[in-house]
Every structure is written in C-alpha cells, then in structure tokens.
Design a protein around this motif. Structure first.
Motif, PDB file in Angstrom:
ATOM      1  N   VAL A  51       0.170  -8.289  -1.821  1.00 56.06           N
ATOM      2  CA  VAL A  51       0.935  -7.295  -1.059  1.00 56.06           C
ATOM      3  C   VAL A  51       1.695  -7.980   0.073  1.00 56.06           C
ATOM      4  CG1 VAL A  51       0.779  -5.300   0.473  1.00 56.06           C
ATOM      5  CG2 VAL A  51      -0.550  -5.350  -1.641  1.00 56.06           C
ATOM      6  N   GLU A  52       1.023  -8.852   0.810  1.00 56.57           N
ATOM      7  CA  GLU A  52       1.692  -9.504   1.936  1.00 56.57           C
ATOM      8  C   GLU A  52       2.828 -10.417   1.467  1.00 56.57           C
ATOM      9  OE1 GLU A  52       0.485 -12.583   5.470  1.00 56.57           O
ATOM     10  OE2 GLU A  52      -0.766 -10.805   5.192  1.00 56.57           O
ATOM     11  N   GLU A  53       2.596 -11.156   0.418  1.00 53.68           N
ATOM     12  CA  GLU A  53       3.644 -12.052  -0.085  1.00 53.68           C
ATOM     13  C   GLU A  53       4.883 -11.266  -0.510  1.00 53.68           C
ATOM     14  OE1 GLU A  53       1.632 -13.981  -3.252  1.00 53.68           O
ATOM     15  OE2 GLU A  53       0.455 -15.301  -1.936  1.00 53.68           O
ATOM     16  N   ARG A  54       4.687 -10.181  -1.237  1.00 57.37           N
ATOM     17  CA  ARG A  54       5.831  -9.412  -1.725  1.00 57.37           C
ATOM     18  C   ARG A  54       6.552  -8.687  -0.584  1.00 57.37           C
ATOM     19  NH1 ARG A  54       4.513  -5.882  -6.956  1.00 57.37           N
ATOM     20  NH2 ARG A  54       6.656  -5.231  -6.444  1.00 57.37           N
ATOM     21  N   LEU A  55       5.796  -8.120   0.341  1.00 56.46           N
ATOM     22  CA  LEU A  55       6.439  -7.429   1.458  1.00 56.46           C
ATOM     23  C   LEU A  55       7.170  -8.409   2.365  1.00 56.46           C
ATOM     24  CD1 LEU A  55       3.879  -4.663   2.482  1.00 56.46           C
ATOM     25  CD2 LEU A  55       6.065  -4.388   1.304  1.00 56.46           C
ATOM     26  N   THR A  56       6.644  -9.600   2.517  1.00 61.42           N
ATOM     27  CA  THR A  56       7.326 -10.606   3.336  1.00 61.42           C
ATOM     28  C   THR A  56       8.706 -10.892   2.767  1.00 61.42           C
ATOM     29  OG1 THR A  56       5.266 -11.621   4.091  1.00 61.42           O
ATOM     30  CG2 THR A  56       7.240 -12.998   4.146  1.00 61.42           C
ATOM     31  N   ARG A  57       8.802 -11.066   1.474  1.00 64.19           N
ATOM     32  CA  ARG A  57      10.104 -11.317   0.855  1.00 64.19           C
ATOM     33  C   ARG A  57      11.026 -10.106   0.983  1.00 64.19           C
ATOM     34  NH1 ARG A  57       6.705 -13.590  -3.224  1.00 64.19           N
ATOM     35  NH2 ARG A  57       6.996 -11.746  -4.555  1.00 64.19           N
ATOM     36  N   THR A  58      10.494  -8.929   0.725  1.00 68.01           N
ATOM     37  CA  THR A  58      11.315  -7.719   0.727  1.00 68.01           C
ATOM     38  C   THR A  58      11.813  -7.364   2.124  1.00 68.01           C
ATOM     39  OG1 THR A  58      10.155  -6.827  -1.197  1.00 68.01           O
ATOM     40  CG2 THR A  58      11.333  -5.258   0.204  1.00 68.01           C
ATOM     41  N   LEU A  59      10.931  -7.392   3.117  1.00 69.39           N
ATOM     42  CA  LEU A  59      11.299  -6.950   4.466  1.00 69.39           C
ATOM     43  C   LEU A  59      12.323  -7.865   5.104  1.00 69.39           C
ATOM     44  CD1 LEU A  59       7.736  -5.916   5.695  1.00 69.39           C
ATOM     45  CD2 LEU A  59       9.596  -4.391   4.986  1.00 69.39           C
TER      46      LEU A  59
END
Length: 273
Positions: A51-59
C-alpha cells in the motif's frame, strides 16, 4: 493547495490501493507475509509495504514536487521526517493503521493519508475498507463521508456528568501512570476506557459520533495527522496537555481529540492532574 479534481483522485486512489493490497489479503495472510519491526507488538505485513509503495508513486504523480513520509519508509530512514518542516508539500501515509488487528483478522484497521505544507495540515483521507467508509477533511471546509458532512457532536451541548467513552487505552499508547489514571480513576471522572488498537479507527469514530474522545501520549505523524484534521473539521476539539489547541510535533503530550471542548478538557485533566 490541490484542486477538487486532484482531491477526488487521491480519494479514488486510496480506495483502490487499500482494497487491492490490504482488503484482498484480510484474513488470507500467508506464512512469511508478516514480520516484526521492534518487537511482537510492532508488526509489518506485505500489505503495509505494498500500500505504501503504490501510494507513494501515485501521490507524488498527482502533486508534482511533493514528497511522501510513510510509516515504513521512515522506519528504514528516520531522516525522512525532516521533510515535515520543509517547503515542499508532504503526504503523510499510514498504509495499514492497526496492523496487529489486521493480522489477527480484526476489522479495526484503516489506511490514512494527510497532506501538509510548512507544518500545517491541509487535507486528510481515512479509509476503513471492511466497512467501506472513506472520510475526508479539508482545512476550513469541513469533514465528509459518503457525500455527507460529519459532525463529531451531533447532540449539541453535553452534560458534565455524562460518561465518556475514551479510546487510546492500550498500554503502548500512554505512559504507565497515564494508563493507571485512565483505568483506576476513570470511573470517578466519568470516563470509560476503550482500546481499539487503531488510532485511525478511533479518530474516525469520534468524527462519526460513535466515540467521545481519543487520547495518546505519542505523536507519530502517520498515526495522528489525518485523524486530528478529521476530528477538527468535524467540529471536534484537539487539546494538548496544557489545555491549548494541539499541534503535531509541537505538543505537549498527552493530547485528546474529542467531540467537543468539554470532553477534551475532561480527558486532559484526568491524565495530567
């Protein structure tokens, strides 16, 4: 700081990522999906990391020039916390708040994100996947869930002798003396302790009117930033140990986030007397 379109895109991204990486694994964690960080009460799972890895890229893509302070990234590199007081906008991410609950199959966990700039909280998103509740807040514009405004104290004026349901009662959340006060002196002060195991769930419940207050003696930004803004924008009050409005990283601890000022002051007084 961000447009309505970007705000909505963040909401959509949080829901999708949490559903795909956390909810899909809820009750289905495999051997090797869970690790200890500092001990058996401080866990991390594959869901937290994904979750953190994907949100980091998206945000960072949604807001160019922004940075991310995520719980797992800071665990690996504490120096990242310095970005909180920098000039760049910062996303504060707790990928799975209530990881121990998540591992046990307890539905009390959330994904929460806050946006801050120069130390000021500007927006927040709190998503409880099992219930499908996503609550949002924007500074000065209120808090909402499911398209409806949230009010932390729907009943209006409260009675001083009313029993308050107060979360944050786990030993890890308070000092030994504060924990004793909450349990041993709480009844005499009209306080009933509650321990959910997730600060994010506690803040959400205060904003939804399910809970009177939550109190903590630690201020990790990923645990509290989203919830503090959510409660404040839902009409609640967040006070520090000095009885003044609480600010992240400025203290003093402990602090209480409550449905109204009266409830917050009662909790703070109990823990600091």
């Amino acid at each position: 700081m961000i447009s309505a379109q970007t705000f909505a895109a963040v909401e959509e991204s949080i829901r999708a990522v949490a559903d795909e990486e956390a909810l899909a694994r809820f009750g289905r964690l495999a051997e090797g999906d869970v690790d200890e960080k500092k001990g058996p009460l401080d866990l991390v799972t594959v869901a937290d990391r994904r979750v953190e890895e994907r949100l980091t890229r998206t945000l960072t893509r949604l807001l160019p020039g922004s940075r991310v302070i995520g719980e797992e990234a800071v665990h690996a590199d504490p120096a990242l916390l310095g970005a909180l007081l920098g000039e760049d906008p910062v996303w504060i991410v707790d990928p799975v708040d209530g990881t121990s609950n998540f591992v046990r199959g307890d539905s009390a966990f959330v994904t929460q994100v806050a946006l801050a700039a120069r130390g000021e909280l500007l927006a927040s998103w709190t998503y409880r996947p099992v219930e499908g509740i996503l609550a949002t807040a924007r500074r000065g514009e209120g808090a909402h869930a499911g398209g409806r405004p949230l009010r932390a104290a729907p009943g209006g004026a409260q009675h001083a002798d009313e029993v308050l349901l107060v979360a944050g009662a786990r030993p890890a959340h308070l000092t030994a003396d504060q924990h004793r006060r909450l349990y041993e002196l709480g009844a005499a002060h009209g306080v009933k302790p509650w321990a959910s195991g997730s600060a994010g769930c506690d803040y959400l419940d205060v904003a939804l009117g399910r809970l009177d207050a939550a109190t903590y003696a630690y201020d990790n930004p990923w645990d509290h930033s989203a919830g503090i803004l959510l409660v404040a924008e839902a009409g609640g009050t967040v006070l520090g140990a000095d009885g003044l409005p609480f600010r992240m990283a400025a203290g003093p601890l402990p602090f209480a986030a409550a449905r109204d000022e009266s409830a917050a002051r009662r909790v703070v007084a109990l823990l600091t007397a």
